[in-house]
Design a protein around this motif. Structure first.
Motif, PDB file in Angstrom:
ATOM      1  N   GLU A 159       0.799  -1.222   0.000  1.00 22.86           N
ATOM      2  CA  GLU A 159       0.000   0.000   0.000  1.00 22.86           C
ATOM      3  C   GLU A 159       0.834   1.275   0.000  1.00 22.86           C
ATOM      4  OE1 GLU A 159      -0.364  -2.521   1.946  1.00 22.86           O
ATOM      5  OE2 GLU A 159      -2.432  -3.252   1.938  1.00 22.86           O
ATOM      6  N   LEU A 160       1.924   1.288   0.747  1.00 20.09           N
ATOM      7  CA  LEU A 160       2.690   2.518   0.915  1.00 20.09           C
ATOM      8  C   LEU A 160       3.516   2.878  -0.312  1.00 20.09           C
ATOM      9  CD1 LEU A 160       3.919   2.119   4.591  1.00 20.09           C
ATOM     10  CD2 LEU A 160       1.971   3.411   3.744  1.00 20.09           C
ATOM     11  N   THR A 161       3.686   1.963  -1.255  1.00 22.56           N
ATOM     12  CA  THR A 161       4.545   2.235  -2.411  1.00 22.56           C
ATOM     13  C   THR A 161       3.781   2.239  -3.729  1.00 22.56           C
ATOM     14  OG1 THR A 161       5.084  -0.129  -2.671  1.00 22.56           O
ATOM     15  CG2 THR A 161       6.511   1.171  -1.240  1.00 22.56           C
ATOM     16  N   MET A 162       2.499   1.886  -3.751  1.00 19.35           N
ATOM     17  CA  MET A 162       1.764   1.797  -5.004  1.00 19.35           C
ATOM     18  C   MET A 162       1.538   3.177  -5.615  1.00 19.35           C
ATOM     19  SD  MET A 162      -1.121  -1.164  -4.517  1.00 19.35           S
ATOM     20  CE  MET A 162      -1.933  -0.316  -3.172  1.00 19.35           C
ATOM     21  N   VAL A 163       1.646   3.253  -6.936  1.00 13.34           N
ATOM     22  CA  VAL A 163       1.268   4.450  -7.680  1.00 13.34           C
ATOM     23  C   VAL A 163       0.196   4.068  -8.701  1.00 13.34           C
ATOM     24  CG1 VAL A 163       2.042   6.331  -9.157  1.00 13.34           C
ATOM     25  CG2 VAL A 163       3.538   5.488  -7.348  1.00 13.34           C
ATOM     26  N   HIS A 164       0.584   3.343  -9.742  1.00 11.65           N
ATOM     27  CA  HIS A 164      -0.383   2.931 -10.764  1.00 11.65           C
ATOM     28  C   HIS A 164      -1.415   1.968 -10.199  1.00 11.65           C
ATOM     29  CE1 HIS A 164      -1.986   1.596 -14.626  1.00 11.65           C
ATOM     30  NE2 HIS A 164      -1.787   0.358 -14.213  1.00 11.65           N
ATOM     31  N   GLU A 165      -0.961   0.975  -9.439  1.00 12.67           N
ATOM     32  CA  GLU A 165      -1.875  -0.041  -8.928  1.00 12.67           C
ATOM     33  C   GLU A 165      -2.917   0.541  -7.981  1.00 12.67           C
ATOM     34  OE1 GLU A 165      -2.198  -3.204  -9.744  1.00 12.67           O
ATOM     35  OE2 GLU A 165      -0.657  -2.970 -11.266  1.00 12.67           O
ATOM     36  N   ALA A 166      -2.557   1.600  -7.261  1.00 15.42           N
ATOM     37  CA  ALA A 166      -3.501   2.186  -6.316  1.00 15.42           C
ATOM     38  C   ALA A 166      -4.706   2.792  -7.026  1.00 15.42           C
ATOM     39  CB  ALA A 166      -2.800   3.250  -5.477  1.00 15.42           C
ATOM     40  N   MET A 167      -4.519   3.265  -8.250  1.00 15.46           N
ATOM     41  CA  MET A 167      -5.625   3.896  -8.982  1.00 15.46           C
ATOM     42  C   MET A 167      -6.575   2.877  -9.590  1.00 15.46           C
ATOM     43  SD  MET A 167      -3.793   7.051 -10.992  1.00 15.46           S
ATOM     44  CE  MET A 167      -2.700   5.957 -11.902  1.00 15.46           C
ATOM     45  N   VAL A 168      -6.131   1.647  -9.800  1.00 15.87           N
ATOM     46  CA  VAL A 168      -6.928   0.668 -10.545  1.00 15.87           C
ATOM     47  C   VAL A 168      -7.386  -0.487  -9.672  1.00 15.87           C
ATOM     48  CG1 VAL A 168      -5.700   1.277 -12.656  1.00 15.87           C
ATOM     49  CG2 VAL A 168      -4.886  -0.653 -11.315  1.00 15.87           C
ATOM     50  N   LEU A 169      -7.312  -0.339  -8.351  1.00 14.87           N
ATOM     51  CA  LEU A 169      -7.705  -1.437  -7.460  1.00 14.87           C
ATOM     52  C   LEU A 169      -9.183  -1.779  -7.583  1.00 14.87           C
ATOM     53  CD1 LEU A 169      -5.755  -0.682  -4.152  1.00 14.87           C
ATOM     54  CD2 LEU A 169      -5.393  -2.590  -5.717  1.00 14.87           C
ATOM     55  N   GLU A 170     -10.015  -0.818  -7.948  1.00 11.12           N
ATOM     56  CA  GLU A 170     -11.461  -1.049  -8.006  1.00 11.12           C
ATOM     57  C   GLU A 170     -11.917  -1.619  -9.344  1.00 11.12           C
ATOM     58  OE1 GLU A 170     -13.296  -0.678  -5.334  1.00 11.12           O
ATOM     59  OE2 GLU A 170     -11.536   0.012  -4.229  1.00 11.12           O
ATOM     60  N   TYR A 171     -11.042  -1.733 -10.303  1.00  8.63           N
ATOM     61  CA  TYR A 171     -11.424  -2.274 -11.608  1.00  8.63           C
ATOM     62  C   TYR A 171     -11.409  -3.797 -11.582  1.00  8.63           C
ATOM     63  CZ  TYR A 171     -11.324   2.224 -14.003  1.00  8.63           C
ATOM     64  OH  TYR A 171     -11.594   3.503 -14.409  1.00  8.63           O
ATOM     65  N   ALA A 172     -12.285  -4.395 -12.391  1.00  3.85           N
ATOM     66  CA  ALA A 172     -12.372  -5.848 -12.483  1.00  3.85           C
ATOM     67  C   ALA A 172     -12.892  -6.219 -13.862  1.00  3.85           C
ATOM     68  CB  ALA A 172     -13.295  -6.414 -11.404  1.00  3.85           C
ATOM     69  N   GLY A 173     -12.634  -7.453 -14.271  1.00  2.00           N
ATOM     70  CA  GLY A 173     -13.167  -7.960 -15.523  1.00  2.00           C
ATOM     71  C   GLY A 173     -12.635  -7.238 -16.754  1.00  2.00           C
ATOM     72  N   PRO A 174     -13.490  -6.994 -17.748  1.00  2.00           N
ATOM     73  CA  PRO A 174     -13.052  -6.342 -18.994  1.00  2.00           C
ATOM     74  C   PRO A 174     -12.452  -4.963 -18.777  1.00  2.00           C
ATOM     75  CG  PRO A 174     -15.219  -7.345 -19.272  1.00  2.00           C
ATOM     76  CD  PRO A 174     -14.898  -7.427 -17.813  1.00  2.00           C
ATOM     77  N   ASP A 175     -12.950  -4.215 -17.791  1.00  2.00           N
ATOM     78  CA  ASP A 175     -12.385  -2.895 -17.519  1.00  2.00           C
ATOM     79  C   ASP A 175     -10.934  -3.007 -17.074  1.00  2.00           C
ATOM     80  OD1 ASP A 175     -14.735  -1.609 -18.162  1.00  2.00           O
ATOM     81  OD2 ASP A 175     -15.499  -1.652 -16.108  1.00  2.00           O
ATOM     82  N   LEU A 176     -10.644  -3.972 -16.221  1.00  2.00           N
ATOM     83  CA  LEU A 176      -9.269  -4.180 -15.781  1.00  2.00           C
ATOM     84  C   LEU A 176      -8.387  -4.629 -16.946  1.00  2.00           C
ATOM     85  CD1 LEU A 176      -7.178  -4.236 -13.540  1.00  2.00           C
ATOM     86  CD2 LEU A 176      -7.935  -6.554 -12.957  1.00  2.00           C
ATOM     87  N   ALA A 177      -8.959  -5.445 -17.838  1.00  2.00           N
ATOM     88  CA  ALA A 177      -8.200  -5.877 -19.023  1.00  2.00           C
ATOM     89  C   ALA A 177      -7.817  -4.679 -19.877  1.00  2.00           C
ATOM     90  CB  ALA A 177      -9.031  -6.868 -19.832  1.00  2.00           C
ATOM     91  N   LEU A 178      -8.742  -3.726 -20.059  1.00  2.00           N
ATOM     92  CA  LEU A 178      -8.437  -2.529 -20.842  1.00  2.00           C
ATOM     93  C   LEU A 178      -7.374  -1.667 -20.152  1.00  2.00           C
ATOM     94  CD1 LEU A 178     -11.940  -1.351 -22.143  1.00  2.00           C
ATOM     95  CD2 LEU A 178     -10.062  -2.343 -23.471  1.00  2.00           C
ATOM     96  N   VAL A 179      -7.476  -1.544 -18.840  1.00  2.93           N
ATOM     97  CA  VAL A 179      -6.477  -0.758 -18.107  1.00  2.93           C
ATOM     98  C   VAL A 179      -5.095  -1.380 -18.264  1.00  2.93           C
ATOM     99  CG1 VAL A 179      -5.723  -0.055 -15.807  1.00  2.93           C
ATOM    100  CG2 VAL A 179      -8.106   0.219 -16.463  1.00  2.93           C
ATOM    101  N   GLU A 180      -5.014  -2.694 -18.103  1.00  2.84           N
ATOM    102  CA  GLU A 180      -3.721  -3.367 -18.241  1.00  2.84           C
ATOM    103  C   GLU A 180      -3.198  -3.255 -19.670  1.00  2.84           C
ATOM    104  OE1 GLU A 180      -1.906  -4.547 -15.847  1.00  2.84           O
ATOM    105  OE2 GLU A 180      -3.428  -4.010 -14.367  1.00  2.84           O
TER     106      GLU A 180
END
Length: 317
Positions: A207-228
């Motif tokens: 948690e204390l070091t995340m930058v990109h991952e902290a913004m996309v923690l709430e994404y799942a499924g196809p939305d997460l695939a697009l983000v990645e």
């Protein structure tokens, strides 16, 4: 413009979209081998994306349009940037619009969209990641502009295809003080823009070091695939920009199908080589403390500023 130019643009975008998961898989595999592990295989990111696309999308309660639009906007802006940057050919229908400022603005738009999505969730991690992302972006975007601008001074234009053609005709520019300083500055900026070590660790969930991952923690499924996919495409485009500007050999400058095909093959080879070198170097690097990141990026900005000064006073030699 001939059909070859249209095909070159389409091929560039297609290679970036379809090849970027393989680049990510290659980098993970290189890093795994360097660390003494077997690795999951080069095609693992494709399998992960296929699994995500089959899942049901989940939208957190209370989120607005920013959260829903951000993944598609991230991929779309990066795809347009991939069409504009002369990755395989400089003779395309969009070469006249391939301006340095436009490309950087497109990449910045994707970053802003993702930061707004992180804020839209209303979570502590989303806000923290968005704040950190904008801090990094505020230092990275000027560095990219100045680094490429140093090469644009001898060319007399900020049009990326014309800059690449000028470097092809006068390769001594690349070995000049301005060229070497701009290379170093842009390399550091690419690491920061794509969230790589030492600025960010793409594989961490601390948690204390995340930058990109902290913004996309709430994404799942196809939305997460697009983000990645969007994040991986940004890495490919920026590595391709670095290769096109400082190792432009093989890029087609005319309407020849054979030259464009050769340019695509060499583009894939150069980006794969840069990705492998980056992955191998990350094994020996440590992530710097968050409060030291501005110092690192300020140093890269200073290198870019020195590159512009050198190019202006020395004429790129």
């Amino acid at each position: 413009m001939s059909g070859v130019g249209v095909a070159a643009v389409a091929a560039q975008v297609l290679v970036v979209v379809l090849g970027t998961p393989l680049l990510t898989g290659l980098m993970r595999q290189v890093r795994a081998r360097m660390e003494g592990r077997a690795g999951a295989g080069v095609a693992q990111p494709w399998r992960d994306m296929r699994k995500l696309l089959r899942k049901t999308p989940v939208t957190p309660t209370g989120t607005g349009p920013a959260f829903r639009v951000a993944p598609a906007l991230l991929v779309a802006t990066t795809a347009v940037a991939a069409a504009l940057v002369p990755l395989a050919s400089t003779a395309t229908p969009v070469s006249g619009e391939a301006d340095l400022i436009l490309v950087v603005a497109l990449l910045a738009l994707g970053s802003v969209a993702l930061a707004l999505a992180g804020l839209d969730t209303g979570t502590a991690f989303g806000g923290m990641g968005a704040s950190r992302e904008m801090t990094v972006a505020a230092l990275v975007e000027p560095t990219i502009l100045l680094a490429v601008f140093a090469l644009s001074i001898p060319a007399g234009t900020t049009n990326l295809p014309r800059i690449v053609e000028g470097a092809l005709h006068e390769p001594a520019r690349l070995a000049s003080p301005a060229g070497l300083l701009a290379t170093a500055a842009l390399a550091v900026a690419v690491l920061a823009e794509t969230g790589r070590i030492p600025v960010d660790n793409p594989s961490t969930h601390l948690e204390l070091t995340m930058v990109h991952e902290a913004m996309v923690l709430e994404y799942a499924g196809p939305d997460l695939a697009l983000v990645e996919l969007g994040a991986q495409m940004r890495l490919t485009v920026l590595l391709g920009l670095l290769a096109s500007l400082f190792a432009p050999w093989g890029i087609a400058t005319g309407a020849s199908a054979a030259a464009v095909a050769l340019g695509l093959v060499l583009f894939a080879a150069k980006v794969a080589m840069l990705g492998a070198v980056l992955a191998a170097a990350e094994v020996f690097w440590a992530k710097v403390r968050l409060f030291r990141v501005p110092e690192l990026l300020a140093g890269s900005f200073l290198l870019a500023l020195l590159a512009v000064t050198s190019s202006y006073f020395l004429g790129g030699v």
